[in-house]
Design a protein around this motif. Structure first.
Motif, PDB file in Angstrom:
ATOM      1  N   ARG A 134       0.844  -1.201   0.000  1.00 15.90           N
ATOM      2  CA  ARG A 134       0.000   0.000   0.000  1.00 15.90           C
ATOM      3  C   ARG A 134       0.876   1.248   0.000  1.00 15.90           C
ATOM      4  NH1 ARG A 134      -1.702  -3.116   4.162  1.00 15.90           N
ATOM      5  NH2 ARG A 134      -0.824  -1.628   5.644  1.00 15.90           N
ATOM      6  N   ARG A 135       0.403   2.271  -0.685  1.00 17.87           N
ATOM      7  CA  ARG A 135       1.151   3.518  -0.792  1.00 17.87           C
ATOM      8  C   ARG A 135       1.291   4.178   0.578  1.00 17.87           C
ATOM      9  NH1 ARG A 135       1.881   6.999  -5.369  1.00 17.87           N
ATOM     10  NH2 ARG A 135       0.818   5.342  -6.519  1.00 17.87           N
ATOM     11  N   ARG A 436      -5.599   3.829   5.726  1.00 21.58           N
ATOM     12  CA  ARG A 436      -5.260   5.248   5.861  1.00 21.58           C
ATOM     13  C   ARG A 436      -3.839   5.336   6.394  1.00 21.58           C
ATOM     14  NH1 ARG A 436      -7.526  10.476   6.539  1.00 21.58           N
ATOM     15  NH2 ARG A 436      -6.347  11.817   7.974  1.00 21.58           N
ATOM     16  N   VAL A 506      -3.005   9.728   3.064  1.00 21.22           N
ATOM     17  CA  VAL A 506      -3.547   9.075   1.883  1.00 21.22           C
ATOM     18  C   VAL A 506      -4.542   8.025   2.348  1.00 21.22           C
ATOM     19  CG1 VAL A 506      -1.566   7.488   1.794  1.00 21.22           C
ATOM     20  CG2 VAL A 506      -3.034   7.762  -0.208  1.00 21.22           C
ATOM     21  N   ASN A 507      -5.780   8.144   1.882  1.00 21.52           N
ATOM     22  CA  ASN A 507      -6.827   7.142   2.119  1.00 21.52           C
ATOM     23  C   ASN A 507      -6.940   6.271   0.873  1.00 21.52           C
ATOM     24  OD1 ASN A 507      -7.498   8.266   4.647  1.00 21.52           O
ATOM     25  ND2 ASN A 507      -8.883   9.733   3.689  1.00 21.52           N
ATOM     26  N   GLN A 508      -7.034   4.961   1.063  1.00 16.15           N
ATOM     27  CA  GLN A 508      -7.042   4.059  -0.076  1.00 16.15           C
ATOM     28  C   GLN A 508      -8.082   2.947   0.116  1.00 16.15           C
ATOM     29  OE1 GLN A 508      -2.638   3.321  -1.388  1.00 16.15           O
ATOM     30  NE2 GLN A 508      -2.598   3.723   0.806  1.00 16.15           N
ATOM     31  N   SER A 510      -9.192  -0.683  -2.134  1.00 11.18           N
ATOM     32  CA  SER A 510      -8.849  -1.496  -3.302  1.00 11.18           C
ATOM     33  C   SER A 510      -9.557  -2.845  -3.240  1.00 11.18           C
ATOM     34  CB  SER A 510      -7.335  -1.714  -3.384  1.00 11.18           C
ATOM     35  OG  SER A 510      -6.882  -2.530  -2.319  1.00 11.18           O
ATOM     36  N   GLU A 532      -8.986   0.487  -7.719  1.00  5.74           N
ATOM     37  CA  GLU A 532      -8.510   1.305  -6.609  1.00  5.74           C
ATOM     38  C   GLU A 532      -9.168   2.672  -6.617  1.00  5.74           C
ATOM     39  OE1 GLU A 532      -4.318   1.733  -6.861  1.00  5.74           O
ATOM     40  OE2 GLU A 532      -3.874  -0.353  -6.380  1.00  5.74           O
ATOM     41  N   SER A 534      -8.385   6.415  -4.248  1.00  7.27           N
ATOM     42  CA  SER A 534      -7.581   6.992  -3.166  1.00  7.27           C
ATOM     43  C   SER A 534      -7.783   8.496  -3.107  1.00  7.27           C
ATOM     44  CB  SER A 534      -6.098   6.667  -3.352  1.00  7.27           C
ATOM     45  OG  SER A 534      -5.573   7.357  -4.461  1.00  7.27           O
ATOM     46  N   GLN A 535      -7.539   9.028  -1.945  1.00  7.09           N
ATOM     47  CA  GLN A 535      -7.571  10.471  -1.698  1.00  7.09           C
ATOM     48  C   GLN A 535      -6.263  10.850  -1.039  1.00  7.09           C
ATOM     49  OE1 GLN A 535     -10.185  11.787   1.418  1.00  7.09           O
ATOM     50  NE2 GLN A 535     -10.440  13.828   0.537  1.00  7.09           N
ATOM     51  N   GLN A 536      -5.588  11.832  -1.593  1.00  6.49           N
ATOM     52  CA  GLN A 536      -4.298  12.270  -1.095  1.00  6.49           C
ATOM     53  C   GLN A 536      -4.360  13.755  -0.779  1.00  6.49           C
ATOM     54  OE1 GLN A 536      -1.189  11.684  -3.959  1.00  6.49           O
ATOM     55  NE2 GLN A 536       0.477  12.163  -2.542  1.00  6.49           N
ATOM     56  N   ASP A 569      -7.686  13.411  -5.824  1.00 13.22           N
ATOM     57  CA  ASP A 569      -8.377  12.122  -5.837  1.00 13.22           C
ATOM     58  C   ASP A 569      -7.925  11.337  -7.065  1.00 13.22           C
ATOM     59  OD1 ASP A 569      -9.793  12.840  -3.569  1.00 13.22           O
ATOM     60  OD2 ASP A 569     -11.478  13.652  -4.712  1.00 13.22           O
TER      61      ASP A 569
END
Length: 946
Positions: A134-135, A436, A506-508, A510, A532, A534-536, A569
């Protein structure tokens, strides 16, 4: 790495050999490995049936160890056996990580408490950091004040199972940022038992004490498991004055000119007009002797290019002021990790993971100084009856101790994830993950207050005076205060604390599915798919008093900063296939679509990759891959607010207008080399960077216990985003005004009145002060990010792995990793020629690195020798290259009882600090990639409770 428990096909001889190699704890460089149930006995070499596993660089589970692209693996046991204190220390020795980067030795940077990795020399922001695939959240402070990046210093060693590196483009699997490579940190799972490790270390040159306590444990039940780890790491700050080769400017190996080494002027007042311009007013008797040998009375001199020496007069100076910076930060870090699973009766599994880290760090860039209150620092002084400037450097004694000069970072990060996974029709594995990751940083930095220190030394303005046709303010320097050491109370009253707060997250979410679609003549067609979202976001709130447009009276002295913030996003869809063409040949293809929703003009990105694996023999693999990659515009490049900074510049225009070439304008000429103010701001006009990556190589299991690999790589990056450099702007301005290049050749990039020249001239503001030394001096340079043209690199990675097991003498292991850069290419702007800068004498990326580990194990004893060879670098005078450099670590350990083990480490056995460069006349007199710590010794006790 997730595991699918199936009846795995029989492994090839090559796969079995490589997997057996990876099972040994001292693995140095290899390909992906199986994740088995962890046990406290990390030295076990026993292997088991290989299940299908997911390898970094693909989401398809496979039984082969190696794939179309090479993957390097560092295990937690390796990190320990090779003597490293932290995960970053180990990662920084990767042969692929030879690019130059700012580190703790470079305390003048914007991120002195962060640890960066620069793969392939393509820049820290182009390496993607993953935690369990995960990022990770970006470090919220920008690297060099410009761009976001990942901090590799907040990864707790106690929680790490292994780290996998794929060096090359991988956007078709992971999306943006995977341009130079992907580093996937895989945390421990399925651990059984409890282990306590206590370690202490110190340096034999003095200082640098480190303590580390780790608790690692886990429990399992019939349908549940939990793994946990905790770590406390503490290190004391290490100062440059604690190293005799950098504790004084007298360590300079090459005096700058004919006058030799002179101390920094710490109580200096200089006349700036008339026939004696540049001369110093002598301090009163006793002024330089107040603090023992901290200040010295010195008769200063200057010399011109012809060697003619001019006496400037007396001033107080210091040879020691350069050495009050830290060369390793003081840290108190506490981290925790927990991972748990619960198996439902229907075969579905729920899992959750939390990794948290908090750190309190302190570090310092050295002394503070005061140089006057006006632009250029000039004023007419009634006491001296002359136009003057001044420099007053404050000592640690005046501050009440060097500790009071240190900045402090309070950092916190966490990675929280949970999900469900299972199997559909006993064919397809699926996983739903929500996560998160967040990173918070608060910086407190002591700094002089402009108004307070100006009033302390100058008092109120007494009017104006015209000198040489220019009007200057009039003051009377309070010489009693200026030439008297401050008390700690007085120094504290002149200071403030500059606060910076930053956070990113970052919220992800997947969903992945993988499995075999159907059987083909040569085997199953495997696939994987991922969806996926995500919100960064990041927010950087600088102390408003250091922003360039602040006009309040409480502004910190000589300090600027940067602010910014924004969100983005992203939605993505990806698919992969593994296609067996015939028994010896397998192909893989992948494609990904990323959709962006942010303020930039980037709408979407499409990337793909393809790979081939050819096995003419069980012991021989030929492989190749091609991939495209991209990097969305860095968020701080987009959202950075107007910010400023002071930096040393070379005024090309002044040099050329004096009739000289750049080579004829020495660093001692302060009309050409001086400090100027620069501003920059982000822009929404950026487009994404796009890349291409090729690899081709061979893996050969020559005989039982001996295998080698060699891979060629080639990476190209178009539309690379970077600031227009100050040097480029100043060279452009000079060329547009004089029509000449630095070497006085015709300037061809633009003519007066062209769009290029109008842009360059608009970026530089100069002071108009006829008849004064500052006439025409630059007061502001305006920089900013743009999509520049091209970056490229080519090279070779190679490994050797040899193991010899004997009954009488024990088991021996040798592993070598080698990377060599064949070419580094760049062009500044579209249409410019592509230049190879690998051998440029201003390029401080290592052209080669060799990493070697030799280990021995017999019964209860084990030992290891680690070596890292740095390739040659340019010398500081840019006339040639300095020799390669090798550092050795050694360790020895014994299992004293069934539960108690003892390990002893010696890092940097030969006590090397840096290669010799007799022309390196800039402090600290060696390149920052080399550690000044010297030899370190450590003792570790390990106790098993099960």
């Amino acid at each position: 790495m997730s595991v699918r428990h199936t009846n795995a096909p029989k492994r090839s001889q090559l796969s079995a050999a490589l997997f057996a190699a990876l099972a040994v704890t001292t693995t140095c460089t290899s390909f992906a490995q199986e994740q088995t149930a962890a046990t406290p006995d990390t030295s076990s070499t026993q292997t088991s049936t290989l299940d299908k596993v997911t390898v970094t660089g693909s989401r398809i589970k496979r039984t082969e160890i190696e794939g179309p692209s090479p993957v390097t693996v560092i295990t937690s046991a390796q990190i320990e056996r090779e003597g490293f204190n932290t995960v970053y220390d180990a990662l920084n020795t990767l042969t692929q990580a030879g690019g130059a980067a700012q580190n703790e030795i470079f305390q003048g940077g914007f991120t002195p408490n962060a640890s960066v990795i620069n793969l392939r020399g393509l820049g820290p922001g182009r390496t993607l950091l993953l935690i369990n695939g995960r990022r990770a959240a970006d470090y919220p402070l920008p690297y060099n004040g410009q761009s976001n990046f990942a901090n590799f210093g907040n990864i707790p060693a106690a929680a790490v199972d292994r780290i996998e590196l794929l060096a090359g483009g991988a956007s078709a699997i992971y999306g943006s940022d995977a341009v130079a490579g992907v580093i996937n940190v895989i945390l421990k799972t399925n651990f059984e038992g409890d282990i306590l490790k206590v370690r202490g270390s110190t340096s034999t040159r003095g200082g640098g004490d480190i303590g580390d306590v780790q608790w690692i444990g886990g429990k399992t039940g019939d349908n549940w498991s939990v793994t946990y780890a905790a770590e406390y790491y503490t290190s004391e700050p290490l100062y440059a004055y604690q190293r005799d080769f950098m504790d004084s400017s007298l360590d300079n190996p090459l005096p700058p000119d004919f006058v030799g080494i002179q101390p920094t002027g710490t109580m200096r007042v200089r006349r700036r007009t008339g026939s004696t311009a540049g001369s110093y007013f002598a301090p009163p008797a006793g002024a330089c002797e107040q603090l023992g040998d901290e200040w010295v009375r010195w008769n200063y001199r200057s010399a011109n290019a012809a060697g003619v020496i001019t006496n400037l007069g007396q001033s107080c100076g210091s040879f020691k002021d350069v050495a009050y910076q830290t060369i390793r930060n003081g840290n108190n870090d506490l981290s925790g990790y927990v991972f748990g699973t619960y198996d439902f009766e229907n075969g579905m599994q729920a899992w959750g993971s939390l990794q948290a880290w908090t750190s309190k760090a302190k570090y310092g860039a050295g002394t503070q100084f005061w140089g006057g209150r006006t632009v250029g620092g000039l004023w007419f002084d009634q006491g001296f009856n002359a136009l003057v400037d001044a420099q007053r450097v404050f000592t640690p004694q005046e501050a009440g101790g060097v500790e009071n000069l240190l900045a402090k970072n309070d950092e916190k990060s966490y990675d929280l994830a949970f999900g469900l996974r299972g199997t559909i029709a006993d064919r397809f594995d699926w996983d739903v993950t929500l996560s998160r990751a967040e990173y918070n940083v608060q910086v407190d930095r002591p700094r002089l207050l402009s108004t307070s220190v100006n009033n302390w030394f100058l008092g109120p303005q007494l009017g104006t005076q015209v000198v040489g046709g220019v009007t200057y303010p009039v003051y009377r320097l309070n010489q009693s205060r200026y030439y008297t050491a401050l008390t700690p109370q007085e120094f504290a009253a002149l200071n403030t604390v500059v606060k910076t707060d930053a956070e990113s997250f970052v919220n992800q979410a997947s969903f992945t599915i993988s499995g075999d679609l159907f059987e083909m003549p040569a085997g199953p067609l495997a696939f994987a798919a991922v969806v996926e979202a995500s919100q960064q976001e990041y927010t950087l709130t600088a102390d408003r008093r250091i922003l360039p447009d602040y006009t309040g009276t409480d502004r910190p002295y000589n300090l600027t900063g940067t602010g910014g913030g924004g969100d983005r996003d992203r939605y993505a869809l990806g698919v992969e296939f593994s296609i067996p063409i015939f028994s010896m040949l397998k192909a893989s293809v992948a494609g990904r679509y990323d959709k962006y929703d942010d303020i930039t003009s980037v709408d979407d990105a499409k990337t793909w990759n393809a790979g081939l694996e050819f096995r003419p023999l069980d012991s021989l693999l030929f492989r190749a891959s091609y991939s495209t990659s991209f990097r969305a515009p860095d968020m701080h490049y987009v959202f950075a607010e107007r910010s400023g900074s002071f930096s040393a510049i070379f005024d090309t225009r002044r040099c050329l207008e004096s009739g000289r070439t750049a080579a004829q304008c020495p660093s001692s000429d302060t009309t050409i080399n001086y400090t100027s103010f620069g501003v920059r701001q982000g822009t929404t006009d950026l487009t994404e960077e796009t890349g291409k990556s090729w690899t081709a190589g061979v893996v050969w299991d020559i005989m039982d216990g001996l295998s080698i690999s060699a891979d060629y790589y080639h990476i190209e990056l178009e539309d690379a985003v970077a600031d227009i450099t100050t040097a480029y702007i100043l060279d452009g301005e000079a060329g547009c005004v004089t029509g000449l290049t630095r070497n006085r050749q015709p300037f061809t990039l633009g003519a007066p009145g062209s769009a290029f020249c109008n842009d360059m001239l608009s970026r530089v503001t100069r002071l108009s002060a006829p008849g004064t030394p500052n006439d025409g001096q630059i007061t502001e340079i305006r920089r900013g990010p743009i999509n520049r043209a091209f970056l490229g690199t080519k090279g070779i990675d190679a490994t050797l792995d040899y193991r010899l097991d004997t009954d009488r003498l024990g088991d021996f292991r040798l592993q070598l990793g080698y990377s060599h850069t064949l070419e580094q290419t760049t062009s500044q702007f579209k249409g410019d020629p592509i230049l190879d800068y690998r051998d440029d004498l201003t390029n401080f990326d290592f052209r080669s690195r060799v990493r070697a580990t030799a280990t021995w194990q017999k019964n209860d004893w084990q030992a290891a020798v680690f070596a890292l060879r740095y390739g040659s670098l340019p010398n500081w005078q840019e006339t040639g290259r300095i020799a390669p450099y090798i550092v050795y670590n050694m360790s020895v350990g014994k299992q004293v009882t069934e539960k108690l083990g003892v390990n002893f480490y010696v890092n940097n056995v030969l006590d090397k600090v840096h290669p010799r460069d007799d022309g390196y006349n800039s402090y600290p007199y060696f390149w920052r990639a080399f550690s000044p710590i010297g030899r370190e010794v450590a003792l570790e006790l390990e106790y098993k409770f099960n």
